[in-house]
Design an enzyme around this catalytic site. Structure first.
Site, PDB file in Angstrom:
ATOM      1  N   CYS A 108      31.269 -34.847  26.129  1.00 60.14           N
ATOM      2  CA  CYS A 108      31.502 -34.976  25.330  1.00 60.14           C
ATOM      3  C   CYS A 108      32.822 -34.972  25.032  1.00 60.14           C
ATOM      4  CB  CYS A 108      30.509 -34.552  24.140  1.00 60.14           C
ATOM      5  SG  CYS A 108      28.836 -34.464  24.839  1.00 60.14           S
ATOM      6  N   ALA A 166      35.754 -36.698  24.723  1.00 62.01           N
ATOM      7  CA  ALA A 166      36.844 -37.468  24.081  1.00 62.01           C
ATOM      8  C   ALA A 166      36.838 -37.407  22.729  1.00 62.01           C
ATOM      9  CB  ALA A 166      36.213 -39.129  23.928  1.00 62.01           C
ATOM     10  N   PRO A 167      37.990 -37.135  22.223  1.00 62.41           N
ATOM     11  CA  PRO A 167      39.062 -37.988  22.146  1.00 62.41           C
ATOM     12  C   PRO A 167      39.784 -36.952  23.236  1.00 62.41           C
ATOM     13  CG  PRO A 167      39.429 -37.169  20.431  1.00 62.41           C
ATOM     14  CD  PRO A 167      38.474 -36.786  20.799  1.00 62.41           C
ATOM     15  N   LYS A 184      40.169 -30.946  23.630  1.00 60.35           N
ATOM     16  CA  LYS A 184      40.055 -29.618  24.254  1.00 60.35           C
ATOM     17  C   LYS A 184      40.697 -29.993  25.811  1.00 60.35           C
ATOM     18  CE  LYS A 184      36.650 -29.108  20.749  1.00 60.35           C
ATOM     19  NZ  LYS A 184      37.023 -30.695  20.031  1.00 60.35           N
ATOM     20  N   CYS A 188      31.958 -30.098  15.468  1.00 58.22           N
ATOM     21  CA  CYS A 188      32.910 -29.496  14.311  1.00 58.22           C
ATOM     22  C   CYS A 188      31.459 -30.210  12.513  1.00 58.22           C
ATOM     23  CB  CYS A 188      33.766 -30.466  14.004  1.00 58.22           C
ATOM     24  SG  CYS A 188      33.023 -32.610  14.515  1.00 58.22           S
TER      25      CYS A 188
END
Length: 430
Positions: free
Chosen positions: A245, A247-248, A251, A361
């Site tokens: 997972c 994007a963007p 990391k 997040c």
């Protein structure tokens, strides 16, 4: 022939005042968020398609975002000046919100604020909108310095984290936060700005990022300090790392810069385009797989797996205040189910002796702490690996149970950071 009626400098039935198209776009944005549950950024292209310039698009976004930051207080003012409460979805309420937030928070002269929203209620209660606005302005209405959080959000966070967190969240949403930069090379230093961690700089909100030295050369990328923590817990490496997972891509860039051979997996072709753009600008090597991680399978287990799972995103409310009005308990519950499935699959892709970092997040325990507890209960081959000295920036706490939870109030004096849950676990060796 009767003369047309004048309304604060505008001829009723005549051309709209200058600036009205941007207010129409702001109305469309608010409708998309509050009535249809869309993300503000996702709604922006369609809502502003009739605008001809970047400044107008920026103004529409600024009006909508500030309205969402201040929505409970704006509605309280409107309700104080009406005999009968306007429905939440009434166009008159939307128009008043837009006029008031301009006059009371964005510095627009009151006559311009009302003149540019009255056309939004053509065929509707223009006199009501004009009268309520005038009453509030003449009465020297003001918005509080610290905004009021939506009641349902405040109640949910109070139950999870306590009153101190709710108060910190209200302070955090008062204004857009500073912008964090992650550096490709920790020793690169042409930007005169505070550093809260290795390979980090913090610049003021509103900074023209593309104009900073080193942008064209790919010396840095925008990434909140909290968002940089998951990759920091994987450290330097020369093996394979899976960024799920992805994007963007912040990391992914961190891992590639730290020496990992990265495969970045994301289901969205449009979001993956940003991955490709970042890869080109940073000149960092990594592979991209466009796939749903619930269907995708790696060729072999990896020594490092990072899962930054899709979530309600309530932790980024400082930058995206629309999440406070979209992420209701049903959304949180649905996302938690997706996260559990992703985490279960990702655990199988960790090589014996390897490391898994799980992050969201989100400020919702169902999307963080509960997920980790479920994984550890189901998989005896995984154990928690708490951060050790020097792995986290100063001021970032590790909980008593050994994971990282940033909340509103974390690093508040230095400008704060987003809300994140981060846990590192290791798989037993074969």
């Amino acid at each position: 022939m009767a003369r047309p009626q004048q309304v604060r400098g505008q001829v009723k039935g005549g051309p709209d005042p200058l600036g009205t198209p941007a207010r129409r776009a702001a109305l469309r944005l608010l409708d998309a968020v509050l009535r249809r549950g869309e993300a503000l950024e996702a709604a922006l292209p369609m809502a502003t398609r009739a605008l001809h310039g970047g400044p107008d698009r920026g103004l529409a976004h600024a009006i909508a975002a500030e309205t969402l930051r201040r929505l409970p207080d704006l509605d309280a003012l409107i309700d104080s000046a009406t005999r009968q409460r306007l429905p939440d979805d009434a166009k008159a309420r939307f128009a008043l919100r837009i006029a008031l937030v301009q006059a009371l928070s964005l510095g627009t002269p009151p006559h311009a604020a009302i003149a540019t929203v009255l056309p939004l209620v053509d065929g509707g209660p223009r006199k009501l909108v004009h009268g309520v606005f005038g009453t509030l302005i003449r009465g020297e209405a003001a918005l509080p310095a610290v905004p009021t959080l939506p009641a349902a959000v405040a109640e949910r966070w109070r139950a999870a984290w306590g009153e101190e967190m709710v108060e910190a969240a209200a302070r955090a949403i008062a204004a857009p936060p500073p912008i964090d930069l992650s550096l490709r090379d920790p020793d690169w230093d042409p930007i005169d700005a505070p550093s809260l961690a290795p390979a980090h700089r913090r610049v003021p909100s509103g900074t023209d990022i593309a104009a900073l030295p080193g942008y064209d050369e790919g010396a840095f990328w925008v990434q909140d300090l909290a968002a940089s923590l998951p990759a920091r817990l994987l450290g330097h490496g020369d093996g394979t790392a899976l960024d799920l997972c992805a994007a963007p891509g912040g990391k992914t860039l961190q891992l590639a810069a730290a020496g990992w051979r990265v495969t970045a997996v994301d289901a969205s072709e449009s979001r993956a385009a940003r991955l490709r753009d970042n890869r080109a600008r940073m000149a960092l090597p990594f592979d991209i797989a466009i796939a749903d991680v619930l269907d995708w399978q790696p060729d072999a287990p990896a020594p490092a797996v990072l899962v930054d799972a899709p979530c309600s995103a309530t932790g980024i409310f400082r930058r995206h205040p629309d999440v406070l009005h979209r992420a209701h308990p049903g959304v949180v519950a649905d996302m938690a189910q997706v996260q559990a499935r992703i985490l279960s699959r990702a655990a199988d892709w960790v090589a014996p002796g390897g490391t898994l970092v799980y992050a969201t997040c989100s400020l919702e325990p169902a999307e963080g702490e509960d997920q980790l507890d479920r994984l550890l209960a189901a998989r005896a081959d995984f154990t928690l690996a708490p951060p050790v000295a020097g792995e986290l920036p100063p001021g970032i706490p590790t909980t008593d149970r050994g994971w990282v939870r940033t909340l509103p109030g974390t690093l508040e004096e230095a400008g704060g950071c987003d809300g994140f849950f981060i846990a590192r676990v290791r798989r037993a060796s074969a």
